[in-house]
Write an enzyme that holds these catalytic residues in place. Sequence first.
Site, PDB file in Angstrom:
ATOM      1  N   SER A 280       0.172  11.605 -10.609  1.00 51.02           N
ATOM      2  CA  SER A 280      -0.764  11.867  -9.391  1.00 51.02           C
ATOM      3  C   SER A 280      -0.837  13.170  -9.016  1.00 51.02           C
ATOM      4  O   SER A 280      -1.077  14.088  -9.711  1.00 51.02           O
ATOM      5  CB  SER A 280       0.152  11.047  -8.231  1.00 51.02           C
ATOM      6  OG  SER A 280      -0.510  11.064  -6.825  1.00 51.02           O
TER       7      SER A 280
ATOM      8  N   ARG B 141     -12.709  11.649 -23.010  1.00 50.32           N
ATOM      9  CA  ARG B 141     -14.194  11.340 -23.213  1.00 50.32           C
ATOM     10  C   ARG B 141     -14.787  12.239 -24.354  1.00 50.32           C
ATOM     11  O   ARG B 141     -15.641  11.797 -25.088  1.00 50.32           O
ATOM     12  CB  ARG B 141     -15.022  11.556 -21.821  1.00 50.32           C
ATOM     13  CG  ARG B 141     -14.511  10.332 -21.039  1.00 50.32           C
ATOM     14  CD  ARG B 141     -15.029  10.473 -19.432  1.00 50.32           C
ATOM     15  NE  ARG B 141     -14.945  11.931 -19.075  1.00 50.32           N
ATOM     16  CZ  ARG B 141     -15.425  12.416 -17.860  1.00 50.32           C
ATOM     17  NH1 ARG B 141     -16.300  11.719 -17.168  1.00 50.32           N
ATOM     18  NH2 ARG B 141     -14.832  13.418 -17.286  1.00 50.32           N
TER      19      ARG B 141
ATOM     20  N   ASP C 270     -14.242   6.420 -22.135  1.00 50.75           N
ATOM     21  CA  ASP C 270     -13.946   6.589 -20.809  1.00 50.75           C
ATOM     22  C   ASP C 270     -13.112   5.545 -20.094  1.00 50.75           C
ATOM     23  O   ASP C 270     -13.822   4.295 -20.069  1.00 50.75           O
ATOM     24  CB  ASP C 270     -15.494   6.492 -20.186  1.00 50.75           C
ATOM     25  CG  ASP C 270     -15.354   7.069 -18.411  1.00 50.75           C
ATOM     26  OD1 ASP C 270     -14.250   7.128 -17.796  1.00 50.75           O
ATOM     27  OD2 ASP C 270     -16.085   7.396 -18.029  1.00 50.75           O
TER      28      ASP C 270
ATOM     29  N   GLY D 280      -5.409  20.336 -20.195  1.00 49.22           N
ATOM     30  CA  GLY D 280      -4.643  20.609 -19.123  1.00 49.22           C
ATOM     31  C   GLY D 280      -3.151  19.874 -19.299  1.00 49.22           C
ATOM     32  O   GLY D 280      -2.483  20.075 -20.184  1.00 49.22           O
TER      33      GLY D 280
ATOM     34  N   TYR E 277     -10.232  12.903  -2.365  1.00 48.19           N
ATOM     35  CA  TYR E 277      -9.214  13.093  -3.632  1.00 48.19           C
ATOM     36  C   TYR E 277      -8.071  12.516  -3.363  1.00 48.19           C
ATOM     37  O   TYR E 277      -7.409  11.665  -3.953  1.00 48.19           O
ATOM     38  CB  TYR E 277      -9.095  14.545  -4.054  1.00 48.19           C
ATOM     39  CG  TYR E 277      -8.040  14.870  -5.174  1.00 48.19           C
ATOM     40  CD1 TYR E 277      -8.255  14.394  -6.309  1.00 48.19           C
ATOM     41  CD2 TYR E 277      -7.018  15.564  -4.820  1.00 48.19           C
ATOM     42  CE1 TYR E 277      -7.349  14.921  -7.510  1.00 48.19           C
ATOM     43  CE2 TYR E 277      -6.130  15.980  -5.778  1.00 48.19           C
ATOM     44  CZ  TYR E 277      -6.228  15.500  -7.129  1.00 48.19           C
ATOM     45  OH  TYR E 277      -5.312  15.854  -7.996  1.00 48.19           O
TER      46      TYR E 277
ATOM     47  N   LYS F  29     -13.402  18.272 -27.578  1.00 48.24           N
ATOM     48  CA  LYS F  29     -11.959  18.681 -26.936  1.00 48.24           C
ATOM     49  C   LYS F  29     -10.894  17.849 -27.440  1.00 48.24           C
ATOM     50  O   LYS F  29      -9.850  18.541 -27.766  1.00 48.24           O
ATOM     51  CB  LYS F  29     -12.102  18.619 -25.319  1.00 48.24           C
ATOM     52  CG  LYS F  29     -13.112  19.490 -24.574  1.00 48.24           C
ATOM     53  CD  LYS F  29     -12.886  19.230 -23.035  1.00 48.24           C
ATOM     54  CE  LYS F  29     -13.796  20.045 -22.260  1.00 48.24           C
ATOM     55  NZ  LYS F  29     -13.604  19.838 -20.978  1.00 48.24           N
TER      56      LYS F  29
ATOM     57  N   LYS G 193      -5.251   9.507  -5.397  1.00 46.22           N
ATOM     58  CA  LYS G 193      -4.019   9.693  -5.765  1.00 46.22           C
ATOM     59  C   LYS G 193      -2.743   9.075  -4.974  1.00 46.22           C
ATOM     60  O   LYS G 193      -1.967   8.806  -5.485  1.00 46.22           O
ATOM     61  CB  LYS G 193      -3.835  11.300  -5.553  1.00 46.22           C
ATOM     62  CG  LYS G 193      -4.602  11.911  -6.777  1.00 46.22           C
ATOM     63  CD  LYS G 193      -4.235  11.637  -8.114  1.00 46.22           C
ATOM     64  CE  LYS G 193      -4.894  12.563  -9.106  1.00 46.22           C
ATOM     65  NZ  LYS G 193      -4.669  12.322 -10.529  1.00 46.22           N
TER      66      LYS G 193
END
Length: 359
Positions: free
Chosen positions: A199, A91, A120, A70, A213, A95, A217
């Site tokens: 954020s 983590r 983590d 991402g 959520y 990936k 943030k």
Amino acid sequence: MSSAEGWGPAILDWLLPDSWWLLLGLAMLLVVGAFVVAFVLLLYMISPLMSPKPLKLNGAHVVVTGGSSGIGKCIAMECYKQGAFITLVARDESKLVQAKKEVEKCAINDKQVVLCISVDVSKDYGQVESVIKQAQEKLGPVDMLVNCAGTSLSGKFEEMEVDCFKRLMEVNYLGSVYPTRAVVTTMKERRMGRIMFVSSQAGQIGLFGYTAYSPSKFALRGLAESLQMEMKPYNIYVTVAYPPDTDTPGFAEENKSKPLETRLISETSGVCQPEQVAKIVVKDAVQGNFNSSVGPDGYMLSALTCGMSPVTSITEGLQQILTMSLFRTIALFYLGSFDSIIRRCMIQREQSKGADKSE
């Protein structure tokens, strides 16, 4: 003598002696106007002198948490294109290995290195501190930390498991606190550094479905403002990035369980590409800008929610002052449309329930 000839001198006699205050008032307005214009021009001229010196990424050590996919991965790639050494923290080891290969393709010289660390960042501060120390031993002191590790869950407040609130605060907030705590001491000793918190626009405005959520943030904003006040004397600058919906694996996963109301509200603005977001936020962090927004909606939200947040330049402050009233007016229309969406969904849901009962 005609009536016109009689009225003319009378009017002049009335105006001239008593109109001096009008002329004085006009003159004062002109003076004040000239002063304001001169003051604004002066601010524009001295603003660059008050801004922090940009950080040179060529040869710098950049740590990116959540860097395996991402926005985080794209930020790492953007920094690598500018000659930085990268430490990717996430983590999932598989990936990380894949992300490392993608980042390495962006190299501009054969001296650059990409280091991968699997941890983590939201669990154990001692472990986070240890891996950051390892990264600094291999690639040197951290010049820029990008806190991009995060996750999103959406749903109606009463339908979400209580543990979701705790987990999101751990990942999105403490997952930024721990790496930051691990690098600030060295940054202060060196009198330089950049710290970015990624954020979300949901960290500027609370929306339907984001009761777990959004607070996690929003918390980053409070951390960033407090931290910037502490770090500024040491030439360390904090940036809070507020990306909109972005086409990432995390966003795709979130959409699988997103409430209808949340999805319809999100659709009122477009979806950005992570590469576009990365270019903007890296540029802002390098410049030392406190706020980093993407697109017209993002700029409006940052101006509306600036509050007591620091500014990097006087120019930025003037822009916020001048646009606040207009943006607030536009925001009221947005809020009205969001309320309308929620009411329509509620009515449709009740009608559907009524139809099911009648059958």
